[in-house]
Design an enzyme around this catalytic site. Structure first.
Site, PDB file in Angstrom:
ATOM      1  N   ASP A  23     -10.092 -13.102  -5.896  1.00  0.00           N
ATOM      2  CA  ASP A  23     -11.133 -13.491  -4.817  1.00  0.00           C
ATOM      3  C   ASP A  23     -10.845 -14.856  -5.263  1.00  0.00           C
ATOM      4  OD1 ASP A  23     -12.324 -13.090  -3.554  1.00  0.00           O
ATOM      5  OD2 ASP A  23     -13.929 -12.360  -4.074  1.00  0.00           O
ATOM      6  N   GLY A  24     -11.333 -15.112  -3.813  1.00  0.00           N
ATOM      7  CA  GLY A  24     -11.795 -17.086  -3.702  1.00  0.00           C
ATOM      8  C   GLY A  24     -10.430 -18.042  -3.419  1.00  0.00           C
ATOM      9  N   TRP A  28     -11.638 -21.451  -2.342  1.00  0.00           N
ATOM     10  CA  TRP A  28     -10.782 -23.139  -3.233  1.00  0.00           C
ATOM     11  C   TRP A  28     -10.096 -23.799  -2.043  1.00  0.00           C
ATOM     12  CZ3 TRP A  28      -5.932 -24.629  -1.524  1.00  0.00           C
ATOM     13  CH2 TRP A  28      -5.016 -25.265  -2.759  1.00  0.00           C
ATOM     14  N   HIS A  40      -4.285 -19.353   0.767  1.00  0.00           N
ATOM     15  CA  HIS A  40      -3.963 -17.816   0.455  1.00  0.00           C
ATOM     16  C   HIS A  40      -2.778 -18.578   0.236  1.00  0.00           C
ATOM     17  CE1 HIS A  40      -6.914 -15.658   2.362  1.00  0.00           C
ATOM     18  NE2 HIS A  40      -7.248 -15.589   3.238  1.00  0.00           N
ATOM     19  N   GLU A  70     -10.804  -3.618   4.449  1.00  0.00           N
ATOM     20  CA  GLU A  70     -12.138  -3.869   4.723  1.00  0.00           C
ATOM     21  C   GLU A  70     -11.412  -5.118   5.355  1.00  0.00           C
ATOM     22  OE1 GLU A  70     -12.125  -2.609   2.010  1.00  0.00           O
ATOM     23  OE2 GLU A  70     -12.989  -0.117   2.568  1.00  0.00           O
ATOM     24  N   ASN A  71     -10.103  -5.791   4.950  1.00  0.00           N
ATOM     25  CA  ASN A  71      -9.906  -7.451   5.322  1.00  0.00           C
ATOM     26  C   ASN A  71      -9.101  -7.153   6.742  1.00  0.00           C
ATOM     27  OD1 ASN A  71      -8.555  -7.827   2.126  1.00  0.00           O
ATOM     28  ND2 ASN A  71     -10.484  -8.243   3.132  1.00  0.00           N
ATOM     29  N   ARG A  74     -11.104  -9.257   9.165  1.00  0.00           N
ATOM     30  CA  ARG A  74     -11.102 -10.433  10.046  1.00  0.00           C
ATOM     31  C   ARG A  74     -10.071 -10.842  10.632  1.00  0.00           C
ATOM     32  NH1 ARG A  74      -9.874 -13.611   2.936  1.00  0.00           N
ATOM     33  NH2 ARG A  74     -12.297 -11.865   2.429  1.00  0.00           N
ATOM     34  N   ARG A 188     -12.721 -10.423 -11.568  1.00  0.00           N
ATOM     35  CA  ARG A 188     -12.034 -10.159 -10.577  1.00  0.00           C
ATOM     36  C   ARG A 188     -12.683 -12.273 -10.449  1.00  0.00           C
ATOM     37  NH1 ARG A 188     -14.820  -7.838  -5.457  1.00  0.00           N
ATOM     38  NH2 ARG A 188     -14.501  -9.678  -3.835  1.00  0.00           N
ATOM     39  N   ARG A 194     -18.574  -7.056  -7.736  1.00  0.00           N
ATOM     40  CA  ARG A 194     -18.253  -6.258  -7.203  1.00  0.00           C
ATOM     41  C   ARG A 194     -17.263  -5.088  -6.723  1.00  0.00           C
ATOM     42  NH1 ARG A 194     -20.401  -9.965  -3.391  1.00  0.00           N
ATOM     43  NH2 ARG A 194     -18.272 -10.732  -2.376  1.00  0.00           N
ATOM     44  N   SER A 196     -15.915  -3.565  -4.264  1.00  0.00           N
ATOM     45  CA  SER A 196     -14.920  -4.327  -3.026  1.00  0.00           C
ATOM     46  C   SER A 196     -13.784  -2.783  -2.784  1.00  0.00           C
ATOM     47  CB  SER A 196     -14.630  -5.703  -2.510  1.00  0.00           C
ATOM     48  OG  SER A 196     -15.342  -6.293  -3.196  1.00  0.00           O
TER      49      SER A 196
HETATM   50  C1  IPE Z   1     -12.077  -7.567  -2.108  1.00  0.00           C
HETATM   51  O1  IPE Z   1     -11.608  -9.198  -1.705  1.00  0.00           O
HETATM   52  C2  IPE Z   1     -10.263  -7.784  -1.529  1.00  0.00           C
HETATM   53  C3  IPE Z   1      -9.135  -9.037  -1.757  1.00  0.00           C
HETATM   54  C4  IPE Z   1      -8.899  -9.345  -3.053  1.00  0.00           C
HETATM   55  C5  IPE Z   1      -7.805  -8.721  -1.550  1.00  0.00           C
HETATM   56  P1  IPE Z   1     -12.829  -9.167  -0.128  1.00  0.00           P
HETATM   57  O2  IPE Z   1     -13.162 -11.517  -0.550  1.00  0.00           O
HETATM   58  O3  IPE Z   1     -12.050  -9.177   1.221  1.00  0.00           O
HETATM   59  O4  IPE Z   1     -14.393  -9.022  -0.964  1.00  0.00           O
HETATM   60  P2  IPE Z   1     -15.321  -9.064  -0.286  1.00  0.00           P
HETATM   61  O5  IPE Z   1     -15.434  -8.494   1.151  1.00  0.00           O
HETATM   62  O6  IPE Z   1     -16.147  -9.718  -0.993  1.00  0.00           O
HETATM   63  O7  IPE Z   1     -16.477  -8.032  -0.492  1.00  0.00           O
HETATM   64  C1  IPE Z   2      -8.897 -13.530  -1.285  1.00  0.00           C
HETATM   65  O1  IPE Z   2     -10.023 -14.338  -1.301  1.00  0.00           O
HETATM   66  C2  IPE Z   2      -7.586 -13.006  -0.741  1.00  0.00           C
HETATM   67  C3  IPE Z   2      -8.150 -11.519   0.213  1.00  0.00           C
HETATM   68  C4  IPE Z   2      -9.116 -11.255   0.215  1.00  0.00           C
HETATM   69  C5  IPE Z   2      -6.944 -11.513   1.149  1.00  0.00           C
HETATM   70  P1  IPE Z   2     -10.920 -14.735  -0.218  1.00  0.00           P
HETATM   71  O2  IPE Z   2     -10.063 -14.645   1.192  1.00  0.00           O
HETATM   72  O3  IPE Z   2     -11.943 -13.175   0.254  1.00  0.00           O
HETATM   73  O4  IPE Z   2     -11.376 -15.735  -0.544  1.00  0.00           O
HETATM   74  P2  IPE Z   2     -13.432 -15.549  -0.285  1.00  0.00           P
HETATM   75  O5  IPE Z   2     -13.506 -15.101  -1.298  1.00  0.00           O
HETATM   76  O6  IPE Z   2     -14.004 -16.225   1.477  1.00  0.00           O
HETATM   77  O7  IPE Z   2     -13.310 -17.272  -0.826  1.00  0.00           O
HETATM   78 MG    MG Z   3     -13.405 -12.953  -0.773  1.00  0.00          MG
END
Ligand code: IPE
Ligand code: IPE
Ligand code: MG
Length: 252
Positions: A23-24, A28, A40, A70-71, A74, A188, A194, A196
């Site tokens: 995550d993040g 970043w 990414h 859930e992604n 996006r 994480r 969390r 997720s």
């Molecule tokens: C969890 O991260 C899914 C992945 C890392 C692939 P998200 O960024 O999608 O989770 P939430 O929305 O903060 O719970």
């Molecule tokens: C995790 O990074 C990658 C995926 C969930 C695919 P995020 O895209 O959730 O990055 P933040 O949480 O918005 O920083």
């Molecule tokens: Mg995220």
């Protein structure tokens, strides 16, 4: 002190199964005034580093959460780029993963929106590496822990398993990749705390660590820190005594 630990020194108390919620990436990129997709893209280097670090440390099972059910919420442009980046990464790294004895699996993968070309590359990678045993890399992609549990329930019903025979053990055998041992350590990144919807069944008794580092910056040294934190935990599984350490070979 932890930075000075080499992979070879981490010999005892190693978790059998490490899972990362990567995550993040978006934050970043935002910190650098770049589009989210740049985060990414930068995540690939962290993935490559962590796979090799885990493998060389002797971790037998590594799971990486790459895309959740859930992604799909996006923006389409972000999802499309994520799909393209995963495909590019597979094509680029498949030979090295195979040469290093990594068995690759993808957990999830049931949504028809996944491009057929990506499904083909994933299938090819899984076939190519299926006999490898140095480490099993499970990429949770289009994964949802609840969906897996529902699918296991469906599978039990299809197999006409009598209700009184539905135990935790039989249920677990109907989960996808049921030979996967329970997760010992979840990392994480980015400070979010969390689940997720990640491998809900398998993380039932995992230890969790929440490093602040954003995933694109995560490297082997961060993994050593997480392993060190894991080693300092006392796992009790509801009991009072510390059970024997997992060896990395057993499955449930
Ligand atoms: C969890 O991260 C899914 C992945 C890392 C692939 P998200 O960024 O999608 O989770 P939430 O929305 O903060 O719970
Ligand atoms: C995790 O990074 C990658 C995926 C969930 C695919 P995020 O895209 O959730 O990055 P933040 O949480 O918005 O920083
Ligand atoms: Mg995220």
């Amino acid at each position: 002190m932890i930075e000075s630990l080499s992979a070879m020194e981490i010999v005892s108390g190693l978790p059998c199964h490490v899972a990362c919620v990567m995550d993040g990436n978006g934050r970043w990129a935002a910190q650098r005034s770049l589009p989210r997709t740049a985060g990414h893209e930068a995540a690939e280097a962290a993935v490559v580093d962590v796979i090799e670090a885990a493998r060389s440390a002797g971790i037998k099972w590594l799971s990486l959460y790459a895309f959740s059910t859930e992604n799909w919420r996006r923006p389409t442009a972000e999802v499309d780029i994520l799909m393209r980046l995963v495909r590019r990464a597979i094509r680029k790294h498949a030979p090295a993963l195979h040469a290093r004895g990594v068995r690759c699996r993808f957990l999830g993968m049931s949504d028809p929106r996944i491009p057929p070309s990506l499904v083909q590359d994933i299938t090819d990678l899984m076939t190519l590496t299926s006999d490898n045993r140095r480490m099993t890399l499970t990429v949770a992609f289009d994964h949802g822990g609840r969906r897996d549990i529902v699918e296991a329930a469906r599978s039990l019903i299809h197999a006409a398993v009598p209700a009184e025979q539905v135990t935790e053990a039989t249920f677990a055998r109907h989960l996808p990749y049921s030979d996967t041992p329970d997760v010992d350590l979840v990392i994480r990144t980015s400070g979010e705390q969390r689940i997720s919807n990640f491998m809900l069944w398998q993380v039932a008794y995992a230890e969790w660590v929440f490093p602040q580092v954003l995933w694109p910056d995560f490297r082997a040294t961060h993994l050593w820190e997480c392993l060190e934190a894991y080693r300092s935990r006392q796992r009790r599984f509801g009991g009072l005594r510390r059970p024997a350490a997992t060896t990395g070979e057993e499955s449930r």
